[in-house]
Design a protein around this motif. Structure first.
Motif, PDB file in Angstrom:
ATOM      1  N   GLY A  68       0.827  -1.193   0.000  1.00  0.00           N
ATOM      2  CA  GLY A  68       0.000   0.000   0.000  1.00  0.00           C
ATOM      3  C   GLY A  68       0.862   1.243   0.000  1.00  0.00           C
ATOM      4  O   GLY A  68       2.053   1.210  -0.339  1.00  0.00           O
ATOM      5  N   LEU A  69       0.274   2.348   0.437  1.00  0.00           N
ATOM      6  CA  LEU A  69       0.926   3.651   0.364  1.00  0.00           C
ATOM      7  C   LEU A  69       1.633   3.970   1.681  1.00  0.00           C
ATOM      8  O   LEU A  69       1.049   3.839   2.758  1.00  0.00           O
ATOM      9  N   ALA A  70       2.886   4.373   1.579  1.00  0.00           N
ATOM     10  CA  ALA A  70       3.659   4.811   2.748  1.00  0.00           C
ATOM     11  C   ALA A  70       3.844   6.319   2.700  1.00  0.00           C
ATOM     12  O   ALA A  70       3.938   6.918   1.631  1.00  0.00           O
ATOM     13  N   SER A  71       3.889   6.917   3.875  1.00  0.00           N
ATOM     14  CA  SER A  71       4.239   8.336   4.005  1.00  0.00           C
ATOM     15  C   SER A  71       5.373   8.427   5.031  1.00  0.00           C
ATOM     16  O   SER A  71       5.856   7.415   5.511  1.00  0.00           O
ATOM     17  N   TRP A  72       5.785   9.658   5.376  1.00  0.00           N
ATOM     18  CA  TRP A  72       6.846   9.798   6.366  1.00  0.00           C
ATOM     19  C   TRP A  72       6.606  11.022   7.225  1.00  0.00           C
ATOM     20  O   TRP A  72       5.893  11.938   6.845  1.00  0.00           O
ATOM     21  N   TYR A  73       7.185  11.003   8.429  1.00  0.00           N
ATOM     22  CA  TYR A  73       7.079  12.153   9.320  1.00  0.00           C
ATOM     23  C   TYR A  73       8.450  12.493   9.875  1.00  0.00           C
ATOM     24  O   TYR A  73       9.293  11.617  10.022  1.00  0.00           O
ATOM     25  N   GLY A  74       8.647  13.790  10.138  1.00  0.00           N
ATOM     26  CA  GLY A  74      10.001  14.228  10.430  1.00  0.00           C
ATOM     27  C   GLY A  74      10.137  15.240  11.541  1.00  0.00           C
ATOM     28  O   GLY A  74       9.743  14.998  12.683  1.00  0.00           O
ATOM     29  N   LYS A  75      10.692  16.408  11.191  1.00  0.00           N
ATOM     30  CA  LYS A  75      11.171  17.376  12.169  1.00  0.00           C
ATOM     31  C   LYS A  75      10.099  17.825  13.159  1.00  0.00           C
ATOM     32  O   LYS A  75      10.381  18.021  14.341  1.00  0.00           O
ATOM     33  N   GLN A  76       8.847  17.972  12.703  1.00  0.00           N
ATOM     34  CA  GLN A  76       7.815  18.494  13.597  1.00  0.00           C
ATOM     35  C   GLN A  76       7.489  17.542  14.737  1.00  0.00           C
ATOM     36  O   GLN A  76       6.902  17.938  15.744  1.00  0.00           O
ATOM     37  N   PHE A  77       7.872  16.269  14.598  1.00  0.00           N
ATOM     38  CA  PHE A  77       7.613  15.285  15.652  1.00  0.00           C
ATOM     39  C   PHE A  77       8.895  14.843  16.362  1.00  0.00           C
ATOM     40  O   PHE A  77       8.836  14.048  17.294  1.00  0.00           O
ATOM     41  N   LEU A 112       6.793   6.305   7.876  1.00  0.00           N
ATOM     42  CA  LEU A 112       8.215   6.043   8.084  1.00  0.00           C
ATOM     43  C   LEU A 112       8.920   7.242   8.693  1.00  0.00           C
ATOM     44  O   LEU A 112       8.501   8.388   8.498  1.00  0.00           O
ATOM     45  N   SER A 113       9.988   6.975   9.418  1.00  0.00           N
ATOM     46  CA  SER A 113      10.824   8.070   9.900  1.00  0.00           C
ATOM     47  C   SER A 113      11.507   8.746   8.713  1.00  0.00           C
ATOM     48  O   SER A 113      11.587   8.189   7.607  1.00  0.00           O
ATOM     49  N   TYR A 114      12.032   9.947   8.966  1.00  0.00           N
ATOM     50  CA  TYR A 114      12.752  10.662   7.905  1.00  0.00           C
ATOM     51  C   TYR A 114      13.915   9.826   7.380  1.00  0.00           C
ATOM     52  O   TYR A 114      14.146   9.748   6.169  1.00  0.00           O
ATOM     53  N   ALA A 115      14.657   9.178   8.302  1.00  0.00           N
ATOM     54  CA  ALA A 115      15.821   8.392   7.883  1.00  0.00           C
ATOM     55  C   ALA A 115      15.413   7.250   6.968  1.00  0.00           C
ATOM     56  O   ALA A 115      16.061   6.985   5.957  1.00  0.00           O
ATOM     57  N   ALA A 116      14.322   6.557   7.313  1.00  0.00           N
ATOM     58  CA  ALA A 116      13.858   5.442   6.480  1.00  0.00           C
ATOM     59  C   ALA A 116      13.374   5.949   5.128  1.00  0.00           C
ATOM     60  O   ALA A 116      13.665   5.363   4.084  1.00  0.00           O
ATOM     61  N   ALA A 117      12.627   7.046   5.143  1.00  0.00           N
ATOM     62  CA  ALA A 117      12.119   7.610   3.887  1.00  0.00           C
ATOM     63  C   ALA A 117      13.264   8.086   3.003  1.00  0.00           C
ATOM     64  O   ALA A 117      13.226   7.936   1.783  1.00  0.00           O
TER      65      ALA A 117
END
Length: 264
Positions: free
Chosen positions: A65-74, A132-137
């Motif tokens: 399916g579809l993956a997204s990522w989250y980063g600095k704000q979290f 995903l984390s920023y590093a993984a993305a």
């Protein structure tokens, strides 16, 4: 096997030693059996009016399916498991897998892979299956696009034992959803939709023809094909990776799901 694996030590950022081979697998820490976290493993929970049921085990979990990522704000905030989110570690959020769970994530659009440790809940936006984390993305080369089609395959050390060779054989197996590699210069298409109705497929084709300068076609199903034939909307042919990447970004900017790379 060592040529396929990128072992990352401690807190080192995966981006600092990013491999050039699309078959490389980013591994920050070898998966190991861990007790479930004290928080985040409730039997059921509700977010935005929808109820989710957490799995008792990660065994044999495979989904695409579809993956997204989250980063600095979290970055630095507490995750659902109680740990602090570190955008520079190979971690992820999932709605139902136990916390923590190790999983092999494959970007189905370019073949890049990473083993992530799932320690958070989410994503709760649209039809996305993993955040995903920023590093993984970054390792999966999906930071700029924001999303990508992926395969998520759980890795439970209790199932596969503590033998690293067994784990690496599992991780290096070609996912069944990944198109075979093609030699440089071969033609590919970007598939942007598949419909049971030819009328709906033609509607999307007309919309894209008026916007793009690349040919758009509707590929009809074979006469003796599946019971539920699909009319596939494809853009191309394309010959270079740069063309594929540029057109992919343009299509997602039009509000379409990230396209699939398919053969002629």
């Amino acid at each position: 096997m060592s040529g396929l694996i990128l072992l990352m030590a401690g807190c080192a950022s995966p981006s600092s030693r990013s491999p050039t081979s699309t078959s490389a697998i980013a591994i920050e820490a070898m998966p190991k059996a861990e007790p479930k976290s004290r928080s985040g493993n409730m039997d059921t929970y509700v977010v935005l009016g929808k109820r989710y049921y957490t799995k008792a085990s990660s065994r044999d979990h495979v989904e695409t399916g579809l993956a997204s990522w989250y980063g600095k704000q979290f970055h630095g905030r507490k995750t659902s498991s109680g740990e602090r989110y570190d955008m520079h570690r190979l971690t992820a959020a999932h709605k139902t897998l136990p916390l923590p769970t190790y999983a092999l994530v494959t970007n189905l659009e370019n073949g890049r892979r990473a083993v992530v440790r799932i320690n958070d809940r989410g994503p709760f936006v649209g039809n996305r299956i993993i955040d995903l984390s920023y590093a993984a993305a970054k390792h999966l080369e999906m930071v700029n696009a924001g999303t990508a089609r992926v395969e998520v395959r759980s890795i439970d050390p209790r199932d596969h034992g503590k033998d690293a060779r067994t784990l690496l054989r599992l991780a290096s197996a070609t996912p069944r959803h990944l198109p075979p590699a093609r030699p440089p210069g071969s033609r590919v298409y970007l598939q942007v939709g598949a419909f049971g109705s030819r009328g709906h497929a033609e509607q999307l084709r007309r919309r894209l023809v008026s916007t793009l300068d690349t040919p758009v076609l509707v590929k009809a199903p074979l006469a003796n094909g599946a019971l539920a034939p699909l009319y596939k909307v494809q853009v191309g042919p394309l010959r270079s990776t740069a063309d594929v990447d540029a057109l992919g970004r343009r299509l997602t900017a039009l509000g379409l799901e990230p396209p699939l790379v398919v053969p002629p």
